[in-house]
Design a protein around this motif. Structure first.
Motif, PDB file in Angstrom:
ATOM      1  N   ALA A  15      -6.820   8.139  -5.352  1.00 11.92           N
ATOM      2  CA  ALA A  15      -5.921   6.999  -5.192  1.00 11.92           C
ATOM      3  C   ALA A  15      -6.293   6.170  -3.975  1.00 11.92           C
ATOM      4  CB  ALA A  15      -4.477   7.493  -5.078  1.00 11.92           C
ATOM      5  N   PHE A  16      -6.548   6.840  -2.867  1.00 10.08           N
ATOM      6  CA  PHE A  16      -6.881   6.110  -1.650  1.00 10.08           C
ATOM      7  C   PHE A  16      -8.227   5.416  -1.759  1.00 10.08           C
ATOM      8  CE2 PHE A  16      -9.034   6.175   2.560  1.00 10.08           C
ATOM      9  CZ  PHE A  16      -8.319   5.133   3.123  1.00 10.08           C
ATOM     10  N   ALA A  45       0.867   4.155  -2.836  1.00 10.79           N
ATOM     11  CA  ALA A  45       0.739   5.580  -2.529  1.00 10.79           C
ATOM     12  C   ALA A  45       1.812   6.401  -3.248  1.00 10.79           C
ATOM     13  CB  ALA A  45       0.825   5.805  -1.021  1.00 10.79           C
ATOM     14  N   TYR A  89       1.838  11.517   0.449  1.00  6.69           N
ATOM     15  CA  TYR A  89       1.450  12.626  -0.431  1.00  6.69           C
ATOM     16  C   TYR A  89       1.970  13.968   0.094  1.00  6.69           C
ATOM     17  CZ  TYR A  89      -1.492  10.445  -4.000  1.00  6.69           C
ATOM     18  OH  TYR A  89      -1.938   9.737  -5.094  1.00  6.69           O
ATOM     19  N   TYR A 106       0.824  -1.208   0.000  1.00  8.91           N
ATOM     20  CA  TYR A 106       0.000   0.000   0.000  1.00  8.91           C
ATOM     21  C   TYR A 106       0.864   1.266   0.000  1.00  8.91           C
ATOM     22  CZ  TYR A 106      -3.582  -3.418   1.154  1.00  8.91           C
ATOM     23  OH  TYR A 106      -4.420  -4.504   1.132  1.00  8.91           O
ATOM     24  N   TYR A 112      -1.132   7.157   3.144  1.00  9.94           N
ATOM     25  CA  TYR A 112      -1.371   8.022   1.981  1.00  9.94           C
ATOM     26  C   TYR A 112      -1.174   9.487   2.345  1.00  9.94           C
ATOM     27  CZ  TYR A 112      -2.773   4.707  -1.595  1.00  9.94           C
ATOM     28  OH  TYR A 112      -2.759   3.731  -2.566  1.00  9.94           O
ATOM     29  N   GLU A 113      -1.657   9.894   3.497  1.00 10.53           N
ATOM     30  CA  GLU A 113      -1.477  11.279   3.923  1.00 10.53           C
ATOM     31  C   GLU A 113       0.002  11.642   4.044  1.00 10.53           C
ATOM     32  OE1 GLU A 113      -3.534  12.068   7.526  1.00 10.53           O
ATOM     33  OE2 GLU A 113      -5.506  11.461   6.754  1.00 10.53           O
ATOM     34  N   ARG A 158       1.027   9.236  -6.074  1.00 12.17           N
ATOM     35  CA  ARG A 158       1.548  10.603  -5.923  1.00 12.17           C
ATOM     36  C   ARG A 158       2.400  11.003  -7.118  1.00 12.17           C
ATOM     37  NH1 ARG A 158       6.325  10.799  -2.022  1.00 12.17           N
ATOM     38  NH2 ARG A 158       7.240  10.064  -3.979  1.00 12.17           N
ATOM     39  N   LYS A 165      -4.898  12.442  -4.185  1.00  6.52           N
ATOM     40  CA  LYS A 165      -4.804  11.537  -3.042  1.00  6.52           C
ATOM     41  C   LYS A 165      -6.128  10.847  -2.755  1.00  6.52           C
ATOM     42  CE  LYS A 165      -4.978  13.219   1.066  1.00  6.52           C
ATOM     43  NZ  LYS A 165      -4.677  14.016   2.273  1.00  6.52           N
TER      44      LYS A 165
END
Length: 256
Positions: free
Chosen positions: A62-63, A49, A96, A45, A92-93, A53, A59
């Protein structure tokens, strides 16, 4: 060839439990096993991510794609799944928000995110150490395996490269690049590479099992027999006509 392949899988099945046992260093861990399991299954994962990006995919888009896939394919209780997805969302946060995080170099991000699994504030140092002791597999980077297993896999990869005609220098360069984020495996590879190229008559199967068993012995503060001392016994095993006799002979060499 079929006999050799059979022997390989037979030996792998016998040796792997030793490697797993070696990775289990404490019965009283400061981080629970469920959290460690989640932390060990986030590399894919994190790579997704980074890919999202770097391809300028928003984001949220994608998430949401990954979240939908997790909901569809992961067969785990709903309450655990939602917590798992929350950790992936945190990854992800973080990725990105930081353009310097690269594919395959996401461990610090994973540790940060999974330490808060189920609202915890888990010991990040312990998690990082656990992941280092269970690196991404040299045979399947989407999986993590105990350190000794990965050392055996990496050694066998070098033997394969050797048998295909690659020079020691080229093999060393590939290993250095491939293991740049796995320092525990990388630090033992120069000696292994030398040994593999100094013993071109020792095939991939033996290289794998020998290095795995050697690592387990060192981890357990036990003695091990050097490869040069084992070679005459290997040659004797190879001379046996019956497959079962060869298997029994190989097992005795490595104490299986």
């Amino acid at each position: 060839m079929k006999n050799k392949i059979f022997s390989l899988f037979f030996i792998l099945g016998m040796v792997l439990p030793f490697a797993v046992k070696a990775a289990d260093q404490s019965s009283q861990n400061p981080v629970n096993q469920e959290t460690l399991m989640v932390c060990s299954n986030l590399d894919m994962y994190a790579d997704f991510a980074v890919d999202g990006r770097d391809s300028a995919l928003p984001k949220e888009v994608a998430f949401n794609m990954v979240q939908a896939s997790m909901n569809r394919h992961l067969k785990i209780p709903a309450n655990l799944l939602s917590e798992y997805i929350a950790v992936v969302g945190k990854i992800y946060e973080l990725i990105y928000a930081d353009q310097t995080i690269q594919r395959g170099a996401t461990q610090a991000t994973i540790v940060d995110a999974c330490s808060h699994y189920k609202g915890q504030n888990a010991d990040t140092r312990y998690i990082a150490n656990y992941l280092e002791r269970n690196p991404r597999s040299a045979w399947d980077p989407l999986k993590r395996v105990p350190l000794c297993e990965n050392i055996g896999q990496s050694a066998s990869n070098v033997a394969v490269a050797r048998d295909k005609g690659m020079s020691k220098e080229s093999a060393s360069a590939l290993v250095k690049t491939g293991l740049q984020n796995d320092q525990l495996t990388l630090r033992v590879m120069p000696a292994i590479i030398n040994e593999v190229f100094e013993n071109p008559d020792v095939d991939t199967t033996y290289i794998y099992v020998y290095n795995l068993r050697k690592c387990v012995a060192i981890e357990s503060n036990q003695k091990y027999t050097e490869l040069t001392e084992l070679k005459p016994r290997m040659r004797n095993c190879e001379k046996l006509e019956k497959e079962e006799d060869r298997l029994q002979c190989d097992r005795k060499i490595f104490g299986l």
